[in-house]
Design a protein around this motif. Sequence first.
Motif, PDB file in Angstrom:
ATOM      1  N   MET A   1       0.850  -1.192   0.000  1.00 15.90           N
ATOM      2  CA  MET A   1       0.000   0.000   0.000  1.00 15.90           C
ATOM      3  C   MET A   1       0.885   1.241   0.000  1.00 15.90           C
ATOM      4  N   PRO A  82      -4.433   8.506  -8.772  1.00 13.15           N
ATOM      5  CA  PRO A  82      -4.804   7.128  -9.124  1.00 13.15           C
ATOM      6  C   PRO A  82      -3.722   6.090  -8.860  1.00 13.15           C
ATOM      7  N   SER A  85      -3.091   4.633  -2.822  1.00  9.70           N
ATOM      8  CA  SER A  85      -4.269   4.286  -2.028  1.00  9.70           C
ATOM      9  C   SER A  85      -4.668   5.422  -1.100  1.00  9.70           C
ATOM     10  N   VAL A 108     -14.357  11.517  -4.521  1.00  7.96           N
ATOM     11  CA  VAL A 108     -14.123  10.729  -3.313  1.00  7.96           C
ATOM     12  C   VAL A 108     -14.346  11.628  -2.095  1.00  7.96           C
ATOM     13  N   ASP A 121      -7.733   2.147   6.644  1.00 11.85           N
ATOM     14  CA  ASP A 121      -8.948   2.754   6.114  1.00 11.85           C
ATOM     15  C   ASP A 121      -9.805   3.415   7.185  1.00 11.85           C
ATOM     16  N   SER A 138     -13.339   4.681   5.534  1.00  8.25           N
ATOM     17  CA  SER A 138     -13.553   5.037   4.135  1.00  8.25           C
ATOM     18  C   SER A 138     -13.373   3.816   3.241  1.00  8.25           C
ATOM     19  N   ALA A 139     -14.330   3.615   2.340  1.00  6.37           N
ATOM     20  CA  ALA A 139     -14.230   2.553   1.343  1.00  6.37           C
ATOM     21  C   ALA A 139     -13.781   3.089  -0.009  1.00  6.37           C
ATOM     22  N   ASP A 140     -13.441   4.382  -0.064  1.00  6.16           N
ATOM     23  CA  ASP A 140     -12.996   4.968  -1.324  1.00  6.16           C
ATOM     24  C   ASP A 140     -11.685   4.330  -1.786  1.00  6.16           C
ATOM     25  N   PRO A 141     -11.513   4.154  -3.090  1.00  4.78           N
ATOM     26  CA  PRO A 141     -10.254   3.567  -3.579  1.00  4.78           C
ATOM     27  C   PRO A 141      -9.051   4.476  -3.342  1.00  4.78           C
ATOM     28  N   ILE A 142      -9.294   5.790  -3.272  1.00  2.92           N
ATOM     29  CA  ILE A 142      -8.242   6.762  -2.960  1.00  2.92           C
ATOM     30  C   ILE A 142      -8.731   7.599  -1.785  1.00  2.92           C
ATOM     31  N   LYS A 143      -7.946   7.659  -0.741  1.00  3.07           N
ATOM     32  CA  LYS A 143      -8.335   8.411   0.449  1.00  3.07           C
ATOM     33  C   LYS A 143      -7.544   9.716   0.491  1.00  3.07           C
TER      34      LYS A 143
END
Length: 312
Positions: A1, A82, A85, A108, A121, A138-143
Amino acid sequence: MTTLLLAAHDGVALKDATLKALTAALAIGDDIHVLVAGNGVAGAAAEAARLKGVSRVLTAEAAALEHGLAEPLADLIVALAPSYSAVLAPSTSTFKNALPRAAALLDVMQISDITAVLAPDTFERPTYAGNALLTVRSADPIKLITVRTASFRATPAEERAPASIETIAVPADPGLSTFVGDVFSATDRPELTSARVVVSGGRALGSEEQFQALLLPLADKLGAAVGASRAAVDAGYAPNDWQVGQTGKAVSPELYLAVGISGAIQHLAGMKDAKVIVAINKDAEAPIFQVADYGLVGDLFELVPELTKALG
């Protein structure tokens, strides 16, 4: 990560806020990339390359990035995000301007002012002026995260081989804002947000003249930064950049001396992370005494000069 850390710097060196935000980044994962954006950032980039956990330093240099304008910085973050993480930045005015814009462009959630990392997360952040703590997952792909640096210790540089430093392409300037100029207040005192000792005054000091006559000599003896409550700033006793509190600056010094400050919730939100809090107030029932480690109940116009004299 892999985590991208946005560096706060002056071009020549990193600011202390970056080292504190790095501590939060390391709690998320041990592979950190650092983005040093600006114009003429070689010194700051070289310092970042020796920080713990940093495997790569990205330098982005352009005239549009020199003054931290939100729009070009947000576009740069959007271009890089992108590949990561999480994108972290200290809660400075620059990044509090740019990250929400980038979050909107990426669609996001913005996670603001975290005080702890509970999992990669999951984060803790204050709400209601610090009277309650939220746990945010957070379940966002990018925090996209800003870090309340007063809640983290700085991670120092290491004696190690430096990480690679790479120059990256910068998106075209969107031209939505223009830098006009800077106006700085010159001072020989430490920066408020990174000072080891802070002396703050409240409305009880009565005037700008008495604020300066009482607090500045004490601050000079202690090598301290000077702060103020919102009431003192609103009354014109101190400039805006001295304000400590929810709508001012958050500080976490080793010693915080509150003079004539009642202890309103708004003020406590900015200084309750201080290691030792000393309060001087004539009202024994003032809320500040509930958080103070040491308290002096009495007339500040007598106690402060005595304290200053005792310090030699």
